[in-house]
Design a protein around this motif. Structure first.
Motif, PDB file in Angstrom:
ATOM      1  N   GLU A  56       0.828  -1.196   0.000  1.00 53.86           N
ATOM      2  CA  GLU A  56       0.000   0.000   0.000  1.00 53.86           C
ATOM      3  C   GLU A  56       0.871   1.258   0.000  1.00 53.86           C
ATOM      4  N   GLU A  57       0.371   2.316  -0.572  1.00 53.34           N
ATOM      5  CA  GLU A  57       1.123   3.573  -0.598  1.00 53.34           C
ATOM      6  C   GLU A  57       1.340   4.072   0.824  1.00 53.34           C
ATOM      7  N   GLY A  58       2.582   4.390   1.157  1.00 49.77           N
ATOM      8  CA  GLY A  58       2.901   4.896   2.489  1.00 49.77           C
ATOM      9  C   GLY A  58       2.952   3.830   3.565  1.00 49.77           C
ATOM     10  N   ALA A  59       2.980   2.568   3.159  1.00 51.23           N
ATOM     11  CA  ALA A  59       2.979   1.474   4.137  1.00 51.23           C
ATOM     12  C   ALA A  59       4.229   1.477   5.007  1.00 51.23           C
ATOM     13  N   LYS A  60       4.030   1.227   6.294  1.00 52.10           N
ATOM     14  CA  LYS A  60       5.105   1.033   7.259  1.00 52.10           C
ATOM     15  C   LYS A  60       4.741  -0.174   8.107  1.00 52.10           C
ATOM     16  N   LEU A  61       5.725  -0.976   8.426  1.00 46.68           N
ATOM     17  CA  LEU A  61       5.453  -2.212   9.142  1.00 46.68           C
ATOM     18  C   LEU A  61       6.184  -2.271  10.477  1.00 46.68           C
ATOM     19  N   ILE A  62       5.503  -2.840  11.461  1.00 44.82           N
ATOM     20  CA  ILE A  62       6.144  -3.217  12.724  1.00 44.82           C
ATOM     21  C   ILE A  62       6.192  -4.738  12.757  1.00 44.82           C
ATOM     22  N   VAL A  63       7.354  -5.277  13.036  1.00 48.49           N
ATOM     23  CA  VAL A  63       7.562  -6.725  13.065  1.00 48.49           C
ATOM     24  C   VAL A  63       8.091  -7.122  14.433  1.00 48.49           C
ATOM     25  N   TRP A  64       7.484  -8.143  15.023  1.00 48.41           N
ATOM     26  CA  TRP A  64       7.973  -8.662  16.304  1.00 48.41           C
ATOM     27  C   TRP A  64       8.911  -9.835  16.052  1.00 48.41           C
ATOM     28  N   GLU A  65      10.034  -9.835  16.754  1.00 43.32           N
ATOM     29  CA  GLU A  65      11.056 -10.870  16.583  1.00 43.32           C
ATOM     30  C   GLU A  65      11.729 -11.145  17.917  1.00 43.32           C
ATOM     31  N   GLU A  82      14.793  -2.142   0.742  1.00 42.97           N
ATOM     32  CA  GLU A  82      15.468  -1.770  -0.501  1.00 42.97           C
ATOM     33  C   GLU A  82      14.656  -2.188  -1.721  1.00 42.97           C
ATOM     34  N   LYS A  83      13.975  -3.309  -1.640  1.00 43.20           N
ATOM     35  CA  LYS A  83      13.206  -3.809  -2.780  1.00 43.20           C
ATOM     36  C   LYS A  83      11.847  -3.150  -2.916  1.00 43.20           C
ATOM     37  N   TYR A  84      11.146  -2.949  -1.784  1.00 46.76           N
ATOM     38  CA  TYR A  84       9.768  -2.474  -1.848  1.00 46.76           C
ATOM     39  C   TYR A  84       9.566  -1.045  -1.350  1.00 46.76           C
ATOM     40  N   GLY A  85      10.580  -0.451  -0.741  1.00 46.88           N
ATOM     41  CA  GLY A  85      10.444   0.907  -0.249  1.00 46.88           C
ATOM     42  C   GLY A  85       9.568   1.025   0.981  1.00 46.88           C
ATOM     43  N   VAL A  86       9.382  -0.075   1.693  1.00 52.80           N
ATOM     44  CA  VAL A  86       8.544  -0.088   2.892  1.00 52.80           C
ATOM     45  C   VAL A  86       9.435  -0.081   4.139  1.00 52.80           C
ATOM     46  N   GLU A  87       9.246   0.900   4.980  1.00 50.14           N
ATOM     47  CA  GLU A  87      10.015   0.988   6.225  1.00 50.14           C
ATOM     48  C   GLU A  87       9.569  -0.108   7.194  1.00 50.14           C
ATOM     49  N   VAL A  88      10.534  -0.796   7.805  1.00 48.10           N
ATOM     50  CA  VAL A  88      10.239  -1.887   8.735  1.00 48.10           C
ATOM     51  C   VAL A  88      10.886  -1.584  10.085  1.00 48.10           C
ATOM     52  N   ILE A 319       6.940 -25.810  14.483  1.00 46.54           N
ATOM     53  CA  ILE A 319       7.232 -24.993  13.323  1.00 46.54           C
ATOM     54  C   ILE A 319       7.105 -23.534  13.732  1.00 46.54           C
ATOM     55  N   LYS A 320       8.179 -22.802  13.562  1.00 41.30           N
ATOM     56  CA  LYS A 320       8.142 -21.374  13.843  1.00 41.30           C
ATOM     57  C   LYS A 320       7.826 -20.656  12.533  1.00 41.30           C
ATOM     58  N   ALA A 321       6.871 -19.754  12.574  1.00 41.42           N
ATOM     59  CA  ALA A 321       6.416 -19.119  11.336  1.00 41.42           C
ATOM     60  C   ALA A 321       5.998 -17.671  11.578  1.00 41.42           C
ATOM     61  N   TRP A 322       6.005 -16.909  10.491  1.00 41.86           N
ATOM     62  CA  TRP A 322       5.463 -15.556  10.500  1.00 41.86           C
ATOM     63  C   TRP A 322       3.954 -15.630  10.266  1.00 41.86           C
ATOM     64  N   TYR A 323       3.228 -14.663  10.823  1.00 47.38           N
ATOM     65  CA  TYR A 323       1.785 -14.538  10.607  1.00 47.38           C
ATOM     66  C   TYR A 323       1.450 -13.060  10.424  1.00 47.38           C
ATOM     67  N   VAL A 324       0.446 -12.786   9.609  1.00 52.02           N
ATOM     68  CA  VAL A 324       0.004 -11.414   9.380  1.00 52.02           C
ATOM     69  C   VAL A 324      -1.135 -11.089  10.339  1.00 52.02           C
ATOM     70  N   SER A 325      -0.970 -10.028  11.098  1.00 51.14           N
ATOM     71  CA  SER A 325      -1.988  -9.628  12.066  1.00 51.14           C
ATOM     72  C   SER A 325      -3.279  -9.216  11.364  1.00 51.14           C
ATOM     73  N   SER A 326      -4.407  -9.600  11.932  1.00 49.25           N
ATOM     74  CA  SER A 326      -5.701  -9.209  11.375  1.00 49.25           C
ATOM     75  C   SER A 326      -5.993  -7.734  11.638  1.00 49.25           C
ATOM     76  N   PHE A 327      -5.172  -7.086  12.463  1.00 46.75           N
ATOM     77  CA  PHE A 327      -5.372  -5.685  12.792  1.00 46.75           C
ATOM     78  C   PHE A 327      -4.504  -4.741  11.956  1.00 46.75           C
ATOM     79  N   THR A 328      -3.661  -5.286  11.109  1.00 44.01           N
ATOM     80  CA  THR A 328      -2.741  -4.456  10.351  1.00 44.01           C
ATOM     81  C   THR A 328      -3.478  -3.501   9.415  1.00 44.01           C
ATOM     82  N   LYS A 329      -2.932  -2.295   9.242  1.00 41.50           N
ATOM     83  CA  LYS A 329      -3.458  -1.326   8.292  1.00 41.50           C
ATOM     84  C   LYS A 329      -2.889  -1.566   6.895  1.00 41.50           C
ATOM     85  N   TYR A 330      -1.857  -2.416   6.835  1.00 37.38           N
ATOM     86  CA  TYR A 330      -1.169  -2.646   5.565  1.00 37.38           C
ATOM     87  C   TYR A 330      -1.044  -4.145   5.281  1.00 37.38           C
TER      88      TYR A 330
END
Length: 436
Positions: A56-65, A82-88, A319-330
């Protein structure tokens, strides 16, 4: 710093898994999900091919690790930006705490966009509407990863996760101290009688005796189990059956050569003793591999967990995996990151940094993995492992069984009676509502 569903598939999964050790405290009751969440719920009627998905335009992500694996995520996030221009932005949080934290912070918009947790927490996350299905990349994810990994990050027939690593634990040992590697627990006891000296803080072997995750071999190796039907039948509890009792008798016998209270055997204590040469053998996971290799160098050895009651030791796996939050704006940017961070190259990067084992089929066949003596050893142990149940009721198991382990280890309580009590407590919790 976890994580018996798919028992029949465990033997076919070719590589071992890193739980952070999984388990621990049961999650708190979920915060009620908002009635409307338009950005997260707008998914296409059909799968969209990866090239068509754009952030999405202007997308910014918070990632828990997790702290232990932060270096990998820092590197991957930089490449993603670098590839998508999305700040993480990466925030450190134990994987075993992330479902609970998302329950608390997600509805107010303070949670992460992409979260990480072991697969045994998936049922809880799905039941409380915390994560989105892996829809855009469903076919790609399924074709790229091992079958057991896909099963582990799916719930009720729906794929949710983006698997990145498989984890179990094995026996590390110091080659200078252990000349003949024990293959049975009887041999472990025999060796430890000549090595253990509590007055000098020296021990033959250690594992977290009060933690179900690490103590599971002493319940399951002779036929015990948590829930029946591959971990799905919560009304069939096998934690106190004849096989579980037989294995736990071996567990209780180890107190002779490890005279330490269960609460005093912590990851930090074991790590310090092992790297200092005061602990000969340590049952632990791949998250310790990097530090142990640095401390011991060529002296570090790895081997399957010794047999218990004459049977191969059945460890927990996850199995350790990533999941997308249902609350994300992006949601589009979040999906892109979860897929990007679990590619063959990303999984090999993670393995190189922390010794984890890939779930990606091509990564599994890479020379980096095949020629690594340590990862290969985890592979062998994984062949005798069982994935943790992912049903929400699994949250009701950790505390009662952990208390039973402490009672048996610390207070010499009768094995059968103590296990019976734990099973009764699990049943009571299940009847009162999963995870309560």
């Amino acid at each position: 710093m976890k994580m018996k569903k798919l028992l029949t598939l465990a033997a076919t999964f070719t590589l071992a898994f890193s739980i952070t050790a999984c388990g621990g405290n049961s999650p708190t009751p979920a915060a009620e999900a908002p009635a409307e969440n338009p950005p997260a719920q707008e998914t296409p009627a059909e799968n969209t091919e990866a090239p068509e998905l754009k952030p999405e335009e202007g997308a910014k992500l918070i990632v828990w690790e997790s702290r232990d694996e932060r270096a990998y995520t820092d590197a991957v996030a930089k490449e993603f930006t670098e590839k998508y221009g999305v700040e993480v932005t990466i925030e450190e949080l134990s994987p075993t705490d992330q479902v609970t934290k998302l329950q608390q912070d997600g509805p107010s918009g303070l949670g992460a966009d992409v979260v990480l947790f072991p697969h045994d927490n998936l049922g809880k996350a799905v039941a409380t509407n915390l994560v989105l299905p892996n829809d855009y990349f469903e076919e790609k994810t399924k074709s790229s990863n091992s079958e057991a990994a896909i099963q582990g990050v799916s719930y009720d027939g729906v794929l949710y996760g983006y698997p990145r690593a498989a984890e179990t634990y094995l026996m590390y040992y110091n080659k200078d101290l252990v000349k003949e590697v024990p293959t049975t627990m009887e041999e472990v006891i025999e060796f430890s009688k000549t090595f253990t000296d509590k007055s000098k803080n020296k021990y033959g072997i250690m594992f977290e005796t009060g933690n179900l995750y690490f103590a599971y071999p002493f319940l399951a190796s002779n036929g015990g189990y948590i829930f029946g039907n591959g971990g799905a039948d919560v009304n069939d509890i096998g934690l106190n059956n004849e096989g579980a009792v037989k294995s736990m008798e071996v567990y209780a016998s180890l107190k002779e050569i490890l005279p330490v209270k269960s609460g005093d055997i912590t990851p930090d204590i074991k790590r310090g003793l092992f790297t200092a040469g005061d602990l000969a053998m340590d049952i632990n996971g791949p998250w310790e591999l990097g530090g142990y290799k640095e401390a011991l160098g060529d002296k570090l050895g790895v081997a399957p967990i010794p047999t218990i009651g004459g049977q191969p030791a059945v460890s927990f796996s996850g199995i350790k995996a990533w999941y997308v939050s249902s609350f994300t704006k992006y949601p589009q940017a979040a999906r892109l990151f979860a897929d990007f961070a679990t590619s063959k190259e990303a999984q090999l990067k993670l393995s190189a940094l922390v010794g984890s084992v890939p779930t990606n089929n091509e990564a599994q066949q890479d020379d980096q993995i095949k020629n690594d003596e340590y990862v290969s050893a985890f592979t062998e142990q994984f062949k005798s492992s069982q994935p943790m149940p992912s049903v929400p009721e699994m949250a009701n198991v950790w505390s009662p069984v952990g208390a039973a382990l402490a009672e048996i280890w610390d207070n010499n309580k009768d094995v059968k009676e103590t296990l019976d009590k734990a099973v009764s407590q699990v049943k009571d919790l299940n009847s009162g509502g999963a995870g309560e």
